[in-house]
Each structure stands twice: as structure tokens, then as C-alpha cells.
Design an enzyme around this catalytic site. Structure first.
Site, PDB file in Angstrom:
ATOM      1  N   HIS A 170       0.694  -1.101  -0.023  1.00 27.03           N
ATOM      2  CA  HIS A 170      -0.013   0.171  -0.146  1.00 27.03           C
ATOM      3  C   HIS A 170       0.974   1.253   0.118  1.00 27.03           C
ATOM      4  O   HIS A 170       0.575   2.400  -0.643  1.00 27.03           O
ATOM      5  CB  HIS A 170      -0.844  -0.199   1.210  1.00 27.03           C
ATOM      6  CG  HIS A 170      -1.883  -1.012   1.125  1.00 27.03           C
ATOM      7  ND1 HIS A 170      -2.528  -1.935   2.005  1.00 27.03           N
ATOM      8  CD2 HIS A 170      -2.782  -1.473  -0.106  1.00 27.03           C
ATOM      9  CE1 HIS A 170      -3.322  -2.684   1.642  1.00 27.03           C
ATOM     10  NE2 HIS A 170      -3.553  -2.457   0.265  1.00 27.03           N
ATOM     11  N   ASP A 214     -10.526  -3.087   0.060  1.00 26.01           N
ATOM     12  CA  ASP A 214      -9.907  -3.398   1.519  1.00 26.01           C
ATOM     13  C   ASP A 214      -9.665  -1.927   2.206  1.00 26.01           C
ATOM     14  O   ASP A 214      -9.253  -1.724   3.353  1.00 26.01           O
ATOM     15  CB  ASP A 214      -8.642  -4.208   1.488  1.00 26.01           C
ATOM     16  CG  ASP A 214      -7.514  -3.673   0.712  1.00 26.01           C
ATOM     17  OD1 ASP A 214      -7.401  -4.417  -0.155  1.00 26.01           O
ATOM     18  OD2 ASP A 214      -6.877  -2.684   0.927  1.00 26.01           O
ATOM     19  N   GLU A 233     -15.093   0.650  -6.577  1.00 27.70           N
ATOM     20  CA  GLU A 233     -14.793  -0.589  -6.154  1.00 27.70           C
ATOM     21  C   GLU A 233     -16.198  -1.430  -6.480  1.00 27.70           C
ATOM     22  O   GLU A 233     -17.318  -1.221  -6.372  1.00 27.70           O
ATOM     23  CB  GLU A 233     -14.612  -1.176  -4.609  1.00 27.70           C
ATOM     24  CG  GLU A 233     -14.911  -2.448  -4.239  1.00 27.70           C
ATOM     25  CD  GLU A 233     -14.133  -3.419  -4.633  1.00 27.70           C
ATOM     26  OE1 GLU A 233     -14.555  -4.333  -5.004  1.00 27.70           O
ATOM     27  OE2 GLU A 233     -12.888  -3.408  -4.599  1.00 27.70           O
ATOM     28  N   ASP A 273      -5.542  -1.002  -8.058  1.00 27.71           N
ATOM     29  CA  ASP A 273      -5.303  -1.635  -6.932  1.00 27.71           C
ATOM     30  C   ASP A 273      -6.265  -2.912  -7.386  1.00 27.71           C
ATOM     31  O   ASP A 273      -7.503  -3.248  -6.869  1.00 27.71           O
ATOM     32  CB  ASP A 273      -5.644  -1.231  -5.649  1.00 27.71           C
ATOM     33  CG  ASP A 273      -5.270  -2.546  -4.642  1.00 27.71           C
ATOM     34  OD1 ASP A 273      -5.966  -2.451  -3.529  1.00 27.71           O
ATOM     35  OD2 ASP A 273      -4.691  -3.472  -4.798  1.00 27.71           O
ATOM     36  N   PRO A 315     -14.316 -10.639 -12.439  1.00 22.19           N
ATOM     37  CA  PRO A 315     -14.911  -9.302 -12.677  1.00 22.19           C
ATOM     38  C   PRO A 315     -13.480  -8.348 -13.243  1.00 22.19           C
ATOM     39  O   PRO A 315     -13.438  -7.384 -13.651  1.00 22.19           O
ATOM     40  CB  PRO A 315     -15.436  -8.664 -11.474  1.00 22.19           C
ATOM     41  CG  PRO A 315     -14.924  -9.519 -10.517  1.00 22.19           C
ATOM     42  CD  PRO A 315     -14.724 -10.923 -11.084  1.00 22.19           C
ATOM     43  N   ASP A 349     -18.300  -0.965 -11.687  1.00 25.82           N
ATOM     44  CA  ASP A 349     -17.193  -1.499 -12.216  1.00 25.82           C
ATOM     45  C   ASP A 349     -16.182  -0.281 -12.681  1.00 25.82           C
ATOM     46  O   ASP A 349     -16.581   0.777 -13.248  1.00 25.82           O
ATOM     47  CB  ASP A 349     -17.892  -2.218 -13.506  1.00 25.82           C
ATOM     48  CG  ASP A 349     -16.744  -2.527 -14.361  1.00 25.82           C
ATOM     49  OD1 ASP A 349     -17.008  -2.933 -15.719  1.00 25.82           O
ATOM     50  OD2 ASP A 349     -15.417  -2.528 -14.093  1.00 25.82           O
TER      51      ASP A 349
HETATM   52  N1  SAM Z   1      -3.801  -5.986  -3.606  1.00 29.89           N
HETATM   53  C1  SAM Z   1      -4.543  -7.148  -3.834  1.00 29.89           C
HETATM   54  C2  SAM Z   1      -3.982  -7.763  -4.904  1.00 29.89           C
HETATM   55  O1  SAM Z   1      -2.828  -7.637  -5.231  1.00 29.89           O
HETATM   56  O2  SAM Z   1      -4.299  -8.799  -5.172  1.00 29.89           O
HETATM   57  C3  SAM Z   1      -5.880  -6.688  -4.354  1.00 29.89           C
HETATM   58  C4  SAM Z   1      -6.670  -5.615  -3.425  1.00 29.89           C
HETATM   59  S1  SAM Z   1      -8.232  -5.256  -3.746  1.00 29.89           S
HETATM   60  C5  SAM Z   1      -9.018  -6.432  -2.508  1.00 29.89           C
HETATM   61  C6  SAM Z   1      -8.895  -5.937  -5.329  1.00 29.89           C
HETATM   62  C7  SAM Z   1     -10.160  -5.353  -5.415  1.00 29.89           C
HETATM   63  O3  SAM Z   1     -10.559  -5.208  -6.919  1.00 29.89           O
HETATM   64  C8  SAM Z   1     -11.298  -6.361  -4.997  1.00 29.89           C
HETATM   65  O4  SAM Z   1     -12.009  -5.896  -3.831  1.00 29.89           O
HETATM   66  C9  SAM Z   1     -12.320  -6.822  -6.230  1.00 29.89           C
HETATM   67  O5  SAM Z   1     -13.672  -6.819  -5.778  1.00 29.89           O
HETATM   68  C10 SAM Z   1     -12.064  -5.482  -6.964  1.00 29.89           C
HETATM   69  N2  SAM Z   1     -12.473  -5.395  -8.341  1.00 29.89           N
HETATM   70  C11 SAM Z   1     -12.433  -6.610  -9.095  1.00 29.89           C
HETATM   71  N3  SAM Z   1     -12.713  -6.434 -10.556  1.00 29.89           N
HETATM   72  C12 SAM Z   1     -12.874  -5.018 -10.350  1.00 29.89           C
HETATM   73  C13 SAM Z   1     -13.573  -4.038 -11.443  1.00 29.89           C
HETATM   74  N4  SAM Z   1     -13.820  -4.400 -12.524  1.00 29.89           N
HETATM   75  N5  SAM Z   1     -13.818  -2.894 -10.922  1.00 29.89           N
HETATM   76  C14 SAM Z   1     -13.634  -2.413  -9.890  1.00 29.89           C
HETATM   77  N6  SAM Z   1     -13.113  -3.220  -8.744  1.00 29.89           N
HETATM   78  C15 SAM Z   1     -13.011  -4.510  -9.013  1.00 29.89           C
END
Ligand code: SAM
Length: 323
Positions: free
Chosen positions: A62, A86, A106, A156, A163, A138
Site C-alpha cells: 500500500h 480493503d 470498487e 489496485d 470481474p 465497475d
Molecule cells: N492488492 C490485492 C492484490 O494484489 O491482489 C488487491 C486488493 S483489492 C481487494 C482488489 C479489489 O478489486 C477487490 O475488492 C475486487 O472486488 C475489486 N475488483 C475486481 N474487479 C473490479 C472491477 N472491474 N472494477 C472495480 N473493482 C474491481
């Protein structure tokens, strides 16, 4: 009997964490969401069985995906975070008083609610900060439609599954460029080169078609197993070609609360790539060079940045050491 959480992201290899206590387990519209108290890394958030972040080492990832681009840029006021459910990235971004607005898009509202309830050590009060503009949706659709423009875009994202697949596409990157102000920077999570090398190569190949400058920097996040984590960057300017004295001065002026990983020295060291990672970075094609703004000769300087840094930073260094 000890229970183990087994992440089997890579064929023939797995990481296991002792499960001390399951705090949350559920299935959202998009994925399985789990939070558990682990044996060594505190609370861990896992999505579809893959570690997303842990209390034990989230600071590495982060801090490097936020403070490095913010201090390389120097005047970041508006930030767009894609993913990041997160809240760890949002929390680090909001440590900069210069940031006036942080929009986070998110897709899974469940991840945000779970983070607020079970991961306060990671997201702090970031979700209720008045500079936060939280959108559940999205990220790819957002950058295709929004009229807003940003100084910094932080992607991130998890691995390219479900997705998140669209967040690795050329169309998404082109729309990210569309919402970037002149001189803006994009950074993205890009996997562990030792295990996910082609992901890094593909991202840079696409960046080179869209931006004048792009590259990767590294950090080691223990629970993103198998060595370095690559973070990629893209911009119409070379973010590695910033005078170290400027980064030291910006770092001092930012008066950030104590950080556990990032400092101006590691800022520049992170761009030094070991050969096996450097070989994953495609040489920019002449065509790409012509199509996107003329590539600044500065790029060549990267190769011997450390020597340069030493020479340039020498006077300052002495001061830094004393500090
Ligand atoms: N740092 C982590 C890693 O390196 O694996 C990723 C952390 S963060 C929790 C990733 C987030 O992206 C998830 O909460 C997921 O729901 C979100 N995410 C996935 N596809 C997405 C999209 N198309 N648009 C926005 N958020 C999305």
C-alpha cells in the site's frame, strides 16, 4: 487440530496459513469473501481463496503503490483508485494533505463492508474521510464514462480473473489515459514476476502503445509469495527522471505519519530491476515510439541511475544520514 488456509494460485506450489479464527465467510455477487485471524500475519482478507492483503505486510504494497507515484509527481490533488476494496490504498493516499479528492471505484460493496468491520488496522477511517468519493461499480465502466480528470490513477486490482479481467485490457488502459490530466501517472498491481512474468510483459506492451513512458518498480510483499511484486507505471513523462533532491524535499514537506516501508532511498532503489525482471520488459517498438509522444532521451539515464543518484544525492545524503 490446526486448520490451514491453502492458497493454490500457482500450479505445483501453494502457501498455507494457520487459521486461528474465521471472522467472516460469504459469497457476494462476484466472489467468495473471507476474513480470518491467521497464525503469523494477523487478519487476512481472501477473495476466491487468494490472499488480497494481510495486517502483517499490507504496509509494503500500500505504501509503494501510493507514496512513490505521489512524490514522483509532486502536485497530486485528485486521485482515482480502481478496486482497492480493503481500503488500504485509500488510507495511504489520504495521508497526503495535498490530496483534495480521492475517488474509489470498487465493484464489490461486500468487500468494503467487510473491510470496515474486520480490517480497521488496514483501512483506518479512510472510508469516512470527507475527501473520499466512494463508488460501488465497475472500474472499467467508470473510466469509460466519467467527465472527471485525475493527477493519479491507482489500479489496485486482484489477479486477472472474473470481474477483474477487464482491468488488464487495452480498452481499459486507453480509458484510463482519457481520464488522466497532462503529466498524470498511472500505477498498477502487476503480479509476481517469478510466477506471473507474462502478465508484466503484456501490461508494459500495452502501455507502450498508449503512453510515452512506462516501466516497473518492485517491492517484496511476503504473502504475495515467490519474491518481488511488480508495480507498473505509465505516464507521458519519465517518472524515474526526477531529481532525488526534489523527492527528499517533497517527502519532508509532506510530513507523513511514520511509514514502515517507503522512504526516498527505497523510492529510487525500487526501479533497479534484476536481469530476469528487466528481460520481461519489452523494448518499445519504433512504431509505438512514433505513435505516442516522442520518447524523452531521459529513459537511457535509468540504466545508470544508482551512480547518478549517488553523485546527485551525495550532498543531501549526509544530511539524511544524520536524520
Ligand atoms: N492488492 C490485492 C492484490 O494484489 O491482489 C488487491 C486488493 S483489492 C481487494 C482488489 C479489489 O478489486 C477487490 O475488492 C475486487 O472486488 C475489486 N475488483 C475486481 N474487479 C473490479 C472491477 N472491474 N472494477 C472495480 N473493482 C474491481
Amino acid at each position: 487440530m490446526t486448520t490451514w488456509f491453502n492458497e493454490t494460485l500457482y500450479k505445483g506450489f501453494r502457501q498455507s496459513h494457520e487459521v486461528r479464527k474465521v471472522l467472516f465467510e460469504g459469497r457476494s455477487k462476484y466472489q467468495t469473501v473471507g476474513v480470518f485471524e491467521s497464525g503469523r500475519f494477523g487478519r487476512i482478507l481472501a477473495l476466491d481463496g487468494v490472499v488480497q492483503c494481510t495486517e502483517g505486510d499490507e504496509f509494503v504494497y500500500h505504501e509503494m503503490l501510493t507514496h512513490l507515484p505521489i512524490l514522483a509527481h509532486g502536485k497530486v490533488e485528485s486521485v482515482l483508485i480502481i478496486g482497492g476494496g480493503d481500503g488500504g490504498i485509500l488510507e495511504e493516499v489520504l495521508k497526503h494533505k495535498s490530496v483534495k479528492r480521492a475517488t474509489m471505484v470498487e465493484i464489490d460493496g461486500e468487500v468494503i463492508e467487510v473491510a470496515k468491520k474486520y480490517l480497521p488496522k488496514i483501512c483506518g477511517k479512510a472510508f469516512s474521510d470527507k475527501r473520499t468519493n466512494l463508488i460501488v461499480g465497475d472500474g472499467a465502466a467508470y473510466v469509460a464514462e466519467t467527465k472527471n480528470r485525475y493527477d493519479l490513477v491507482i489500479v489496485d486490482r486482484p489477479d486477472p480473473v472474473g470481474p477483474a479481467t477487464v482491468l488488464f485490457s487495452e480498452g481499459f488502459y486507453r480509458n484510463c489515459r482519457r481520464v488522466m490530466k497532462p503529466g498524470a501517472i498511472l500505477v498498477a498491481q502487476n503480479g509476481v514476476p517469478h510466477m506471473q512474468g507474462p502478465e508484466l510483459t503484456e501490461a508494459i506492451r500495452l502501455f507502450q502503445k498508449i503512453w510515452a513512458e512506462s516501466g516497473s518498480y518492485l517491492a517484496v510483499v511476503p504473502t504475495y509469495v515467490c519474491g518481488f511484486m511488480s508495480m507498473t507505471w505509465a505516464s507521458d513523462r519519465d517518472i524515474t527522471d526526477v531529481d532525488p533532491r526534489q523527492v527528499f524535499a517533497r517527502f519532508d514537506r509532506a510530513k507523513l505519519p511514520a511509514l514502515r516501508y517507503y522512504n526516498p532511498e527505497i523510492h529510487f532503489a525500487a526501479f533497479a530491476l534484476p536481469n530476469f525482471v528487466a528481460s520481461l520488459i519489452p523494448a518499445p517498438k519504433e512504431t509505438a515510439k512514433k505513435t505516442v509522444a516522442k520518447k524523452s532521451p531521459a529513459k537511457k539515464k535509468v540504466a545508470n541511475a544508482p551512480a547518478k543518484l549517488k553523485k546527485k544525492a551525495a550532498p543531501k545524503r549526509k544530511a539524511a544520514k544524520k536524520r
